[in-house]
Each structure stands twice: as C-alpha cells, then as structure tokens.
Motif scaffolding. Structure first.
Motif, PDB file in Angstrom:
ATOM      1  N   PRO A  94      58.554  31.442   4.059  1.00 49.50           N
ATOM      2  CA  PRO A  94      57.298  31.579   3.320  1.00 49.50           C
ATOM      3  C   PRO A  94      57.520  31.803   1.820  1.00 49.50           C
ATOM      4  O   PRO A  94      58.538  32.368   1.407  1.00 49.50           O
ATOM      5  CB  PRO A  94      56.634  32.806   3.955  1.00 49.50           C
ATOM      6  N   THR A 110      61.471  27.296   8.276  1.00 51.66           N
ATOM      7  CA  THR A 110      60.599  27.427   7.113  1.00 51.66           C
ATOM      8  C   THR A 110      60.576  28.860   6.601  1.00 51.66           C
ATOM      9  O   THR A 110      60.549  29.818   7.372  1.00 51.66           O
ATOM     10  CB  THR A 110      59.157  26.998   7.444  1.00 51.66           C
ATOM     11  N   GLU A 153      60.629  25.307   2.379  1.00 53.68           N
ATOM     12  CA  GLU A 153      59.635  26.326   2.039  1.00 53.68           C
ATOM     13  C   GLU A 153      58.328  26.069   2.793  1.00 53.68           C
ATOM     14  O   GLU A 153      58.017  24.934   3.147  1.00 53.68           O
ATOM     15  CB  GLU A 153      59.378  26.301   0.532  1.00 53.68           C
ATOM     16  N   ASN A 154      57.575  27.139   2.993  1.00 53.48           N
ATOM     17  CA  ASN A 154      56.243  27.025   3.569  1.00 53.48           C
ATOM     18  C   ASN A 154      55.253  27.674   2.598  1.00 53.48           C
ATOM     19  O   ASN A 154      55.339  28.867   2.383  1.00 53.48           O
ATOM     20  CB  ASN A 154      56.197  27.726   4.926  1.00 53.48           C
ATOM     21  N   THR A 185      51.623  22.626   5.987  1.00 56.37           N
ATOM     22  CA  THR A 185      52.353  23.442   6.954  1.00 56.37           C
ATOM     23  C   THR A 185      53.279  22.521   7.745  1.00 56.37           C
ATOM     24  O   THR A 185      52.883  21.405   8.091  1.00 56.37           O
ATOM     25  CB  THR A 185      51.409  24.162   7.936  1.00 56.37           C
ATOM     26  N   SER A 239      45.234  26.859   8.039  1.00 54.69           N
ATOM     27  CA  SER A 239      45.629  27.648   6.877  1.00 54.69           C
ATOM     28  C   SER A 239      44.392  28.100   6.103  1.00 54.69           C
ATOM     29  O   SER A 239      43.424  27.351   5.982  1.00 54.69           O
ATOM     30  CB  SER A 239      46.523  26.785   5.977  1.00 54.69           C
TER      31      SER A 239
END
Ligand SMILES: *Cc1c(COP(=O)(O)O)cnc(C)c1O
Length: 411
Positions: A147, A145, A125-126, A369, A375
């Motif tokens: 989101p 990845t 997962e991101n 990340t 970010s």
C-alpha cells in the motif's frame, strides 16, 4: 468460426480496461472530465517540432526514414547522457547505458518479458499504475502489493512481506520492486528520501532489482528535487525508465531505459522480436530538440500551467469538500494527478452511476487495484479542463458524493 477456441490462455485473459469503458461517457457535451491522464496539447512545442521535423526529413532522410538500430538513435543517447549529467548530476553514464523504446510502456512490457516467469513474483504498489499492470500481466506471474501512504510505499509492510517470503524460501522468486517515485500515477504522492534509502537497503539485503518508473520527475511544482533511486543505489541495483511523453509529446512515442549495460543489452534483444526498432524519425527530432533548446526552460511554462490548475482544484476541494467528514485528498507537488479518498463505505465505482447523471467524470480507484476490488478512492487529473470547469466539476462532484452517500446511508 469460434474465435474463443483459437485464443491462447493469454489471449483469452485479455479484456477491455475499465478506463476505456468509463471514458466513453466523458465525451458527452457539457460533461467535465477529470478522468483523462494525458498532457495538455497546448503544452506541446508544436512550432519547434514542426521546424525540426521538416529539417531532419529533408537533410537527414537517409537516417530518419530508414530502419534504425534496435537500441535507438545514438545522437539521442548522447543528449540523454548530457541531460543526466546536467540535470541530475549523474556523471558515470555513457551511450551504452541507454536504449530507446516505443514509449516507456514498451519498456514495461519488455521488463516483464525479460524478468518474469509464471512462478515469479513482482512487488508492486497499491494503487498500481494500469500500464504496468497490463504489461506485467502478460507474463501471468504473481504480484505482491504494497500500500501507498502520503510519502510513498509503506516500507514497513514491504519489509515484513520480504521477511515472510524469505522465511518461506521464496525471496528468490521476487524479480523486482516496481516503484513510481515522483507524483505517482494514480496516487499523486512522492516517495520520501528516507523511504527511498530504506527500499534500497531492503533490495540490497535480499538482492532484488528495482524498476524505477519516473515519467513525472521533471514536472515538479515546488520543493526540492529528490534524488532518484537510480542515483542513490547505482545501476547495479536499479533500472530507470524515463519518457518524453509528459515533458515533450506522447505522440513521439519515445521512452528511455537507463541501466547497467548488460541489462540494457537484454532489453535490446527482447525489443528485436517486438518491433525491430523504434521510429528513427521521432528519436532524431527529439535529439535535435534537446540539442537546440534548454529542456528545463522549455517545460517551465508547462509546470506553471499545471501548478495553477492544481491550485485551482485544491482551492475548490477546500471550498466544497471540507465539510464532508472523513474525506481526504493529496495535494500533489508535481505531475498530473490527485487522489481523493472518500469516507469508509463509499465505493467510487458504484458512485460512478451518479457521476454520469451529473456529467462529471473521474477514474474509480477500483481500476488501479491489482485484484479489481472496490475502492473508496478516485484519480482526478487537473491538467486538461480550464479553471472554471475545474471549479464547476468539483461542485458537481460534491453533489454526487452527497447524493450517493445519502442513498447508501453513509452521510
Ligand atoms: C504516462 C506514464 C508512462 C509513460 O507512458 P509512455 O508509454 O512513455 O507514453 C509510464 N509510467 C507511468 C506511471 C505513466 O504515468
């Protein structure tokens, strides 16, 4: 000596984590830190644990002070079988479906070892939980990845990426989908039932394993417990990682792997080369604790405490953040974290310099990340600071956001 020349490729690639560097500042007097990811020590049942520890050392010394088996304490495994039956209604397990690790961090590292090669793909997962990232990176495999949205992983994107890999003949390289279903670290969100089912369908379609990491499931503040992927799909498809770190005490360093016997066996073989066995002492303490006390009853005050602090933080967000256009935050239904996303153009790593001046700390989203990209988000934990510090900290953070935003011409 030039040590650098002696290191392996892996050794050379190891770097101090961003969080370690950032949290150095949080110990400055008068600072308020939302950066920590650890439970409140006041929630540890220290008197109960002290009594049990003294008892087992005196009476069970030949077991608890000795080397133990790699799979771990059978008494604790029996307690886990009972717990899964009583709390989750999972009835088909026996002691061979469990093994214990030195925290679930070790289970993540072992999972990397037994599943991933250099050319393997792990679906993650991101934002990506840092502990898992550092464990899986040891194998130098590739990540894909996905989101995260307010109800967990974006399953449409997962579906598209799997289809794409399948078209390229690469889907066999995918070894597992790693997912934190409840009160995600760091994203704070919970994977909906519908999405859990869709992920399982996809895993079945492409014959993939699911690695479900659930340290927070029992720390629910409100709403109904959602069945685990482990329960929904069964252990042919899912390996479940649990830990006592967030519901009892992380210092015990006890994680549990639950899964198909054959896979559990493989974890055991991998663990042999890592540390022979986990501490028999702390495992037996946990076993006696579970035998003597009702875990759910015991963690009720902890849940109350975290919920009240979470509510304080949400109220402070409402009060101080509402007029910042484009800001967004997660109101978590359990666990230790919320995830705040600032308007487009903000970079919470860059903003950290401003936060340092105001003595308020968070973890910039960049730390989570997979490729270290900037970010606009940040992880904030409400579990450690007292209520008044939570309010004061949010107030300071508002000033940080405004000052930084103005300096960049963003607001
Ligand atoms: C805290 C945490 C763990 C557990 O770590 P331990 O090694 O058991 O202390 C695992 N996964 C996630 C997502 C966590 O937040």
């Amino acid at each position: 000596m030039n040590f650098e020349e002696k290191y392996s490729v892996l050794g050379k690639s190891l770097r101090s984590s961003l969080i370690r560097e950032l949290l150095k500042y949080a110990s400055v007097p008068n600072s308020i830190s939302f950066g920590g990811g650890v439970p409140d020590p006041e929630t540890f049942p220290r008197n109960e644990l002290a009594r049990i520890a003294s008892e087992v050392i005196e009476k069970e010394y030949s077991y608890v002070l000795q080397y133990s088996t790699t799979e771990g304490d059978p008494e604790l495994a029996r307690q886990m079988v009972n717990l899964f039956d009583k709390i989750f209604g999972i009835k088909n397990l026996d002691v061979d479906n469990f093994m214990f690790t030195t925290g679930s961090q070790q289970a993540l590292e072992l999972a990397g070892k037994i599943f991933l090669d250099k050319d393997s793909i792990a679906i993650v997962e991101n934002p990506f939980y840092l502990g898992a990232a550092s464990a899986f990176k040891m194998q130098m495999s590739k990540f894909i990845t996905i989101p995260i949205e307010d109800d967990g992983m974006n399953v449409d994107i997962l579906e598209r990426k799997l289809k794409d890999l399948d078209n390229k003949g690469l889907v066999k390289k995918v070894k597992f989908i790693y997912v934190i279903p409840n009160f995600h670290n760091p994203a704070g969100v919970t994977l909906s039932l519908e999405k859990r089912k869709r992920i399982i369908e996809l895993a079945e379609k492409y014959d993939l394993l699911i690695l479900e990491d659930d340290p927070y499931g029992l720390l629910r503040f409100e709403g109904e417990h959602i069945p685990s992927l482990f329960k929904l799909a069964g252990m042919e498809r899912v390996v479940l990682l649990n830990t006592f770190s967030k519901i009892l005490a992380p210092g015990l360093r006890i994680g549990a792997v639950a899964g198909d016997k054959e896979i559990v066996r493989k974890f055991v073989l991998a663990k042999q080369g890592t540390d022979l066995c986990s501490s028999a002492l702390t495992q037996r303490i946990a076993a006696r604790y579970l035998e003597r006390y009702d875990l759910i009853q015991q963690i009720t005050p902890t849940i109350k405490l975290y919920k009240s602090k979470k509510d304080t933080m949400m109220k402070a967000f409402d009060e101080y953040f509402s007029d910042i256009k484009g800001i967004k935050w997660i109101n978590p239904k359990g666990g230790l974290f919320t995830w705040v996303t600032l308007p487009e153009g903000f970079d919470t790593m860059e903003m950290f310099e401003f936060a340092k001046e105001k003595l308020v700390f968070y973890i910039p989203g960049q730390a989570f990340t997979p490729d270290d990209s900037p970010s606009p988000s940040m992880r904030m934990s409400y579990c450690l600071p007292p209520h008044e510090k939570i309010i004061e900290g949010v107030k300071r953070l508002k000033e940080v956001i405004i000052t930084y935003g103005k300096s960049k011409g963003l607001i």
